[in-house]
Write an enzyme that holds these catalytic residues in place. Sequence first.
Site, PDB file in Angstrom:
ATOM      1  N   ASP A  40       0.827  -1.193   0.000  1.00  0.00           N
ATOM      2  CA  ASP A  40       0.000   0.000   0.000  1.00  0.00           C
ATOM      3  C   ASP A  40       0.871   1.257   0.000  1.00  0.00           C
ATOM      4  OD1 ASP A  40      -1.837   2.068   0.743  1.00  0.00           O
ATOM      5  OD2 ASP A  40      -3.123   0.580   1.704  1.00  0.00           O
ATOM      6  N   ASP A  56      -7.812   2.148  -9.748  1.00  0.00           N
ATOM      7  CA  ASP A  56      -9.037   1.375  -9.598  1.00  0.00           C
ATOM      8  C   ASP A  56     -10.200   2.354  -9.464  1.00  0.00           C
ATOM      9  OD1 ASP A  56     -11.167  -0.252  -8.726  1.00  0.00           O
ATOM     10  OD2 ASP A  56      -9.785  -1.668  -7.805  1.00  0.00           O
ATOM     11  N   ARG A 116      -1.542  -0.579 -21.028  1.00  0.00           N
ATOM     12  CA  ARG A 116      -2.572  -1.548 -21.414  1.00  0.00           C
ATOM     13  C   ARG A 116      -3.943  -1.117 -20.904  1.00  0.00           C
ATOM     14  NH1 ARG A 116      -2.474  -6.484 -17.366  1.00  0.00           N
ATOM     15  NH2 ARG A 116      -1.614  -5.524 -15.502  1.00  0.00           N
ATOM     16  N   TYR A 117      -3.988  -0.410 -19.777  1.00  0.00           N
ATOM     17  CA  TYR A 117      -5.271   0.058 -19.251  1.00  0.00           C
ATOM     18  C   TYR A 117      -5.856   1.141 -20.157  1.00  0.00           C
ATOM     19  CZ  TYR A 117      -3.919  -2.509 -15.088  1.00  0.00           C
ATOM     20  OH  TYR A 117      -3.533  -3.505 -14.223  1.00  0.00           O
ATOM     21  N   GLU A 118      -5.004   2.031 -20.651  1.00  0.00           N
ATOM     22  CA  GLU A 118      -5.490   3.049 -21.567  1.00  0.00           C
ATOM     23  C   GLU A 118      -5.947   2.418 -22.881  1.00  0.00           C
ATOM     24  OE1 GLU A 118      -3.952   7.267 -22.280  1.00  0.00           O
ATOM     25  OE2 GLU A 118      -2.941   6.092 -23.822  1.00  0.00           O
TER      26      GLU A 118
END
Length: 238
Positions: free
Chosen positions: A125, A147, A217-219
């Site tokens: 974290d 997230d 990869r998220y974009e």
Amino acid sequence: MSDTPKSAFDPNPPRRNFYGRRHGKTLRQSQKGYLAEDLGDLRPRGISLAENPARRPIDPAAIFGDDRPVWLEVGFGGGEHMVHMAATHPGIGIIGCEPFINGVAMLLGKIRAAGVGNVSVHPGDARDLMDVLPDASLSRAFLMYPDPWPKARHHRRRFVTPEHLLPLARVMRAGAEFRVATDIPDYVRQTLDEVPKAGFDLIGETGTPWDDWISTRYEQKALREGRVPHYVTFRRQG
């Protein structure tokens, strides 16, 4: 009255909950090797209670061996952006925080392939790291496709809340840049509402990425699914 960041290191941070996954699908043997062979040398010391029971501030210069500017990436995902930043800006040191062990393994593989040496990896974290960083120790921070916690009752779990932003403001230098990228309109709304309250000035909110950006990869998934990326830039007040 708006929240304001703490002005000094707190040796007794509050107990907190963690939301999200720590493990995913079974790791490949190569990824298990990265974790066993590489993570120990890249992990910053003094974050856990076992290593630092008195919760003394750690020295960022000790992580990279000199007093270079230190950057932070919160939740680096698969590590594309973090490795790209390290390679593009070799004169800085960048610490990445990610509790999802599969993402950590992916990052370690990319670090090997790129041969970058100005990186440090906290497999946990980001709040635990910020607990022990000294005041005004970071020169830049990144929050890339975090997230989204889309359900309204889960919005308090997002990073752009006082629980995360006030410690971040404490450890960032005056004038330091905080970049946020997301494809979720409501996340943009909450970001624009909450980040200035923590001690940041809005510099820009646009659909055009930064000059040193690399598409992750998220974009790419967002673009395939028809969602529009937003790139938001803040500057730490002071």
